[in-house]
Design a protein around this motif. Sequence first.
Motif, short mmCIF file in Angstrom:
data_model
loop_
_atom_site.label_atom_id
_atom_site.label_comp_id
_atom_site.label_asym_id
_atom_site.label_seq_id
_atom_site.Cartn_x
_atom_site.Cartn_y
_atom_site.Cartn_z
N LEU A 170 0.96 -1.44 0.04
CA LEU A 170 -0.11 -0.01 0.19
C LEU A 170 1.02 1.32 0.22
N GLU A 171 2.05 1.23 0.89
CA GLU A 171 2.89 2.42 0.98
C GLU A 171 3.57 2.72 -0.51
N LYS A 172 3.94 1.35 -1.22
CA LYS A 172 4.68 1.59 -2.30
C LYS A 172 3.83 2.02 -3.69
N PHE A 173 2.83 1.46 -3.65
CA PHE A 173 1.93 1.35 -5.00
C PHE A 173 0.62 2.06 -4.85
N TYR A 174 0.32 2.81 -3.93
CA TYR A 174 -0.89 3.70 -3.71
C TYR A 174 -0.33 5.25 -3.54
N PRO A 175 -1.10 5.92 -4.30
CA PRO A 175 -1.99 5.85 -5.24
C PRO A 175 -1.49 5.25 -6.71
N ASN A 176 -2.49 4.36 -7.37
CA ASN A 176 -2.04 3.95 -8.56
C ASN A 176 -1.87 5.20 -9.49
N SER A 177 -0.86 4.89 -10.36
CA SER A 177 -0.43 5.60 -11.38
C SER A 177 -1.48 6.08 -12.73
N VAL A 178 -2.24 5.19 -13.17
CA VAL A 178 -3.25 5.68 -14.12
C VAL A 178 -4.10 4.54 -14.16
N LEU A 179 -5.30 5.00 -14.14
CA LEU A 179 -6.65 3.84 -14.48
C LEU A 179 -6.87 4.06 -15.98
N VAL A 180 -6.99 2.95 -16.86
CA VAL A 180 -7.43 2.70 -18.14
C VAL A 180 -8.85 2.25 -17.94
N THR A 181 -9.59 2.89 -18.65
CA THR A 181 -11.08 2.14 -18.71
C THR A 181 -11.85 2.73 -19.62
N GLY A 182 -12.95 2.10 -20.11
CA GLY A 182 -13.80 2.44 -21.02
C GLY A 182 -14.97 3.64 -20.49
N TYR A 183 -15.25 4.75 -21.30
CA TYR A 183 -15.77 5.88 -20.70
C TYR A 183 -17.15 5.31 -20.46
N ASP A 184 -17.49 4.04 -20.67
CA ASP A 184 -18.87 3.65 -20.29
C ASP A 184 -18.81 3.27 -18.75
N LEU A 185 -17.53 3.16 -18.04
CA LEU A 185 -17.54 2.91 -16.78
C LEU A 185 -17.45 4.05 -15.99
N MET A 186 -17.32 5.25 -16.47
CA MET A 186 -17.26 6.44 -15.80
C MET A 186 -18.20 6.46 -14.50
N PHE A 187 -19.32 6.15 -14.54
CA PHE A 187 -20.30 6.24 -13.77
C PHE A 187 -20.37 5.03 -12.82
N PHE A 188 -20.39 3.79 -13.46
CA PHE A 188 -20.32 2.55 -12.57
C PHE A 188 -19.31 2.42 -11.48
N TRP A 189 -18.24 2.79 -12.02
CA TRP A 189 -17.05 2.54 -11.27
C TRP A 189 -15.97 3.67 -11.09
N VAL A 190 -15.62 4.42 -11.94
CA VAL A 190 -14.85 5.37 -11.75
C VAL A 190 -15.07 6.35 -10.64
N ALA A 191 -16.17 6.61 -10.75
CA ALA A 191 -16.79 7.59 -9.72
C ALA A 191 -16.72 7.23 -8.42
#
Length: 876
Positions: free
Chosen positions: A480-501
Amino acid sequence: MTDNTQRPDSGPNSAPELPTQYAPAEVEGPLYERWVERGYFEADAKSDKPPYTIVIPPPNVTGSLHLGHAFEHTLIDALVRRKRMQGFEALWQPGMDHAGIATQNVVERELAKEGKSRHDLGREAFVERVWQWKAESGGQIAGQMRRLGNGIAWSRDRFTMDEGLSRAVQTVFKKMFDDGLIYRAERIINWCPRCLTAISDIEVDYQDDDGELVSMTYGEGEDTIVVATTRAETMLGDTAVAVHPDDERYAHLIGKQIKLPLTDRTIPVVADTHVDPEFGTGAVKVTPAHDPNDFAIGQRHNLESIEVLDERGIITVHGPFLGLDRFEARSAIVAALRADGRIVAEKRPYVHSVGHCSRCKTTLEPRLSMQWWVKVETLAKAAGDAVRDGRVDIHPADMSQRYFDWVDNLNDWCISRQLWWGHRIPVWHGPDGELVCVGPDEEPPTGEGWTQDTDVLDTWFSSGLWPFSTLGWPEQTPDLEKFYPNSVLVTGYDLMFFWVARMMMFGLYAMDGQQPFHTIAFHGMVRDEFGKKMSKSFGNTVNPLDWMDKYGSDALRFTLARGANPGVDVPIGEDWVQASRNFANKIWNATRFALMNGATVEGDLPPVEQLSATDRWILSRLNKTVAEADALYDDYQFAKLADALYHFAWDEVFDWYVELSKTTFFEGGEQAKVSARVLGEVLDVTLRLLHPIVPFVTDTLWTTLTGRESVVIADWPKDSGFRDDVAEQEIELVQRVVTEVRRFRSDQGLQPGQKVPARLNLDGTALAPHEAAIRQLLRLQPEGEGFSATASLPVAGAEVALDLSGTIDVAAERKRLAKDLAAAEKEKAQAEGKLGNEAFLAKAPDNVVDKIRTRLAKAEEDIVRLQNQISSLPTG
């Protein structure tokens, strides 16, 4: 990095060999397993390298690899492989989602084949059956991801219901409950009568259905009022009719009780500003228990909520309709109203938007239900602020507004589901209505009357914790100390509401304001080659495994990357995958040629003064390509990146440098050794640049070329800064000459391999040192005895004189060109006539005029070209 490590099966004196043809099916599987066995994809929290972290958007445990997965995983893998080569401690975190509704449906269907339901087993035995199914049949997508070449840290594989993630879920729930952010309330929700659970707003699929619109009268005599509905069955639960307070047509009725047809009840007419007096009759029936807008009206006017449909959509009101399914009841109630003279109008079909369950496609039912909710106001504000103040960068930037439109207008989130498979809500109900939320290290209350809540959490609740729960939270782990925050999230725009938010809200809340990732890179959806959405109903879906079997995984990956413009949908067709397979073959064959001609990476590059102009040109172009690739990677411009690498590799390295160097290799000597070292360098760097997108063929070729362990752990190329504009200009002249003469040869109908006597007048130009290469590329023989210059081409300050006598039928060629010239002159005359007609120009649309101007310019260009070709034909 172990860039200089020799392969275990190779030494510096080994003769590099490659089969004559590339066979992906024989290479990919064993090569991938070798990568995994050697631990190339693992990440170490104790490393002093800078971290680079991407979580996999967790596929459903019920899922299999589809083109959308293949597309997204290709982009993620390319990013992670490059960062690993750049010296980062790169972690691609794997895992799978328990997919509450989907998985429960799968197992329930299996039970149905045995003539059983989950209720026959009971909750505990059913959940055990689901775990058994997961162990035996779930997660097949993991093996398919290996086929694609995903560089995933498999030892870290997580599941949203494993022990660690369950602890994270319980911890967050407890904290939010104690902070007053989770509460229980009775509200209208989307209910699936098939799955028997609430469905969140964003899991509703809306589609146009053929329904009916029925207008009917309520009340008697002067107190009659007309209302319309598409759901006549809900009238049994009406508790009011609403009109706008300023609608004079109904002013005399406001406050009165009127007769509700088919019942022994009367209901009030209420005034509410929600009603649009311009829509329909300006009067609406109010069913608070079965419509969200009606529920709000009911709250404002203290109306009773009467439920008339049960969880399966069956009528529960005593009377002639009791026990009917909702659709059967609709027809029966309309028939009864018609018999009672209450029907004013009926419209069928009436096309309107209807919500369906995204999992089972059943028509959903708005239903009043007691559920658990997350209060999102402060969480959503934090999620918006993190983007506005620059802590999180959204790419492409124009997606930011869509994100703000969503998080700035979020309603409270219904998180409870009436399922058995999932994270059970950690709340115990007491005998006197007490509610006790239990944390992961706390004992639940015991004694008579205490029971745990029967609902489970929405699947998106646990997947919203994914960026930190997979790293060991709530424990403060080294990961957790090393790898958070994640560098980048790669995802479809259709998941903006389901998951990203959801990840944004949970990450900022649980991690003390620390955002879950620095960048969100949105991509589009994969569509068919005509841009149409892929759907089983359209018959245009593609199994990516079929294309991988046929053309190789690299070909599929390169095709997907080459179509990946940020945030834009990606069309894909089989022809494009075949073309990418041809590219892989081209890389293979060019490397074989290089190895056969002594290409090497041993030793430093020769000093500049020993390099030919061709060598200096390709090294200059190579460094520019490295710089361009870095810029495009950092901007997530995968399509431009793939295109740039394709044209550099195919056009400049294989079609020009290799061809220009053939004469040097044929002649041998010291210059051939210099060019062999340059060619080795160019291939080494080109293969490393291509590796993140096409990993299999590049690793096979790179290890053969270099004798080193693997390109997976090689250093990412760096721009050395070497530029030679003079050499680039010189080779551009060579390219111009070759291109122009090739075009002329083609226009004269000569075959590509047909040899033609020629005299090259190159003296005093930068082309002089390249005469041998130009002759080789153009199949030009020495002029010899009896040479007759029947055609002369001035190009780039030089002259190429050709003897075409005996190579073409001059009379037939002159006749063909004369016919084409006449057609071009006629086209020119017609275009000039229209453009010279003022009346036409005054009436014609701008786009029509522009097309005619384009036709005129093309005709004039054709006339010049054809005249030149005719004049260059042999005379006599």
